[in-house]
Design an enzyme around this catalytic site. Structure first.
Site, short mmCIF file in Angstrom:
data_model
loop_
_atom_site.label_atom_id
_atom_site.label_comp_id
_atom_site.label_asym_id
_atom_site.label_seq_id
_atom_site.Cartn_x
_atom_site.Cartn_y
_atom_site.Cartn_z
N ARG A 275 0.83 -1.22 0.00
CA ARG A 275 0.00 0.00 0.00
C ARG A 275 0.86 1.26 0.00
O ARG A 275 0.47 2.27 -0.57
CB ARG A 275 -0.94 0.00 1.20
CG ARG A 275 -2.07 -0.97 0.98
CD ARG A 275 -3.08 -0.94 2.08
NE ARG A 275 -4.26 -1.66 1.66
CZ ARG A 275 -5.11 -2.24 2.49
NH1 ARG A 275 -4.92 -2.19 3.79
NH2 ARG A 275 -6.16 -2.86 2.03
N GLY B 161 -14.61 -3.76 -0.08
CA GLY B 161 -15.99 -3.27 -0.08
C GLY B 161 -16.21 -2.17 -1.11
O GLY B 161 -17.25 -2.12 -1.77
N LYS C 51 -20.98 -15.71 -0.29
CA LYS C 51 -22.42 -15.47 -0.22
C LYS C 51 -23.01 -14.79 -1.45
O LYS C 51 -22.47 -13.81 -1.94
CB LYS C 51 -22.71 -14.56 0.98
CG LYS C 51 -22.47 -15.21 2.31
CD LYS C 51 -22.87 -14.22 3.36
CE LYS C 51 -22.65 -14.74 4.76
NZ LYS C 51 -22.74 -13.61 5.69
N GLY D 56 -10.12 -7.78 -2.84
CA GLY D 56 -10.35 -8.79 -1.81
C GLY D 56 -9.54 -10.06 -2.00
O GLY D 56 -8.35 -10.02 -2.31
#
Ligand code: AMP
Length: 399
Positions: free
Chosen positions: A38, A379, A200, A356
């Protein structure tokens, strides 16, 4: 699609620039940075600002100190890492607001770089408190957002400050995210194939819905596939699934049919009769085609599915991948995910990794240099792909 202004579009010389970066890096027990990707990712933006003679004030969060000063979440270990990567001095300040910061900022020289302490040591950061935002904004004349991972949050440093400053633009990192997750998937080179996996349906249904308007083929893997299998009347044994999302899954399949989007589900599954996530082990395993027996759960796509999916990926001009094909954290159920990682990396078209766990899988497989773009958001990437407006992007000046 709106296109935001970047640091290339504005006057920077002598300007005090508040740069929201994502230095939320992992630290070990001794406080050393264990993964500096990062920090590396922020270098091009900081170099440009330095070259143009801006006064650079860097701000980030690290972890979740919840408004308290927590020493183990200090950004101080990042300053030397950053300084080394830039080959430039970096001044670290013990807070992000207050008299000491005001004084330091007041006396900055052109090209100087200051790194502020963890924004989340103050409660006002996540609550987007106006007073806290005002204090941050008082440091600068220009706002630069280069933290895509928090762009879906309207925090003081991602949104409040920007509203208070006359000039607000994106850094190179966010500009790239918008280019690849936005433009390249909105008017893609075709065929455009999307691979979605993960746990999910509920997490990804909005992404599936939005991409059904853009993709030529959607490929489903991971535990998500079992809810779709149920929607098609199949038995899934003890697999992770969401029976209350079966109707949603049915409507996605129906929408794909109406739109002429090819919607591929696994034709075979690797099942196990015992999954121990903590011990990273599986019990007995076998391949199921069609129904999965009770007492068994699906943990990866099977070999036939892997072959079909890899071929689909190979023939695409644009590939977008988000979410693993199975429980890739366990070696015996990681084959499907890593085979897809390889196929995505070896493809001839544009390859976009949507954040992710897929980024983790690509990095672990050693193919990260072969993909066109890897998103830095989790997200935020999903919300952006859903077509939602991200507060930290929407607040920036448009071109
Ligand atoms: P997500 O955060 O939704 O992308 O989901 C990632 C997680 O899904 C990973 O931790 C995987 O282990 C998990 N996952 C993928 N496939 C399966 C599966 N067949 N059964 C259980 N978990 C799975």
């Amino acid at each position: 699609m709106s296109v935001v202004q970047t640091i290339d579009d504005i006057e920077l010389r002598g300007k005090r620039v508040f740069v929201r970066v994502d230095f939320n890096v992992p630290l070990d027990a001794d406080g050393s940075v264990t993964d500096d990707s990062r920090v590396k990712a922020a270098i091009p933006t900081i170099h440009k600002l330095h070259k143009e003679g801006a006064k650079i004030i860097l701000a980030s969060h690290l972890g979740r100190p919840k408004g308290e000063r927590v020493d183990s979440m200090s950004l101080s270990p990042v300053a030397p890492v950053l300084s080394e990567k830039l080959s430039l001095p970096v001044t670290f300040l013990n807070d992000c607001v207050g008299e000491e910061v005001d004084r330091a900022v007041e006396n900055m020289q052109e090209g100087q770089i200051i790194l502020l302490e963890n924004l989340r040591y103050h409660k006002g950061e996540t609550s987007n408190d106006i007073e806290f935002a005002r204090k941050l904004a008082s440091h600068a004349e220009v706002f630069v957002n280069d933290a895509f991972g928090t762009a879906h949050r309207a925090h003081a440093s991602t949104f409040g400050v920007a509203e208070l400053l006359p000039v607000k633009v994106s850094g190179y990192l966010i500009a790239k995210e918008l280019e690849f997750l936005g433009e390249k998937t909105s008017s893609p080179e075709r065929p455009f194939t999307v691979i979605l996996g993960g746990a999910k349906v509920s997490d990804k249904i909005m992404v599936i819905d939005a991409l059904l308007d853009k993709a030529d083929t959607i490929i489903i893997g991971g535990a998500m596939a079992y809810t779709f299998a149920m929607a098609n009347g199949k038995k899934v044994g003890d697999s992770l699934c969401e029976p209350d999302k079966v109707e949603l899954a049915k409507s996605a399949i129906e929408k794909a049919r109406e739109k002429g989007v090819r919607f591929l589900l696994p034709v075979d599954t690797l099942g196990t009769n015992a999954l121990d996530f903590d011990a990273k082990s599986l019990g007995e395993t076998k391949i199921f085609e069609g129904d999965i027996d009770d007492g068994w759960e699906g943990v990866d796509i099977g070999p036939k599915t892997t072959e079909i999916y890899a071929k689909e990926v190979a023939s695409a001009k644009t590939v977008l991948w988000n979410g693993p094909m199975g429980v890739f954290e366990i070696v015996d159920s990681s084959k499907g995910t890593f085979a897809i990682a390889k196929a995505v990396a070896e493809g001839n078209g544009i390859s976009i990794i949507g954040g992710g766990d897929s980024v983790k899988a690509i990095n672990q497989s050693g193919y990260s240099d072969d993909v066109t773009f890897m998103s830095t958001g989790g997200g935020a990437s999903l919300e952006f792909l859903e077509g939602k407006s991200l507060p930290g992007v929407a607040v920036l000046d448009q071109k």
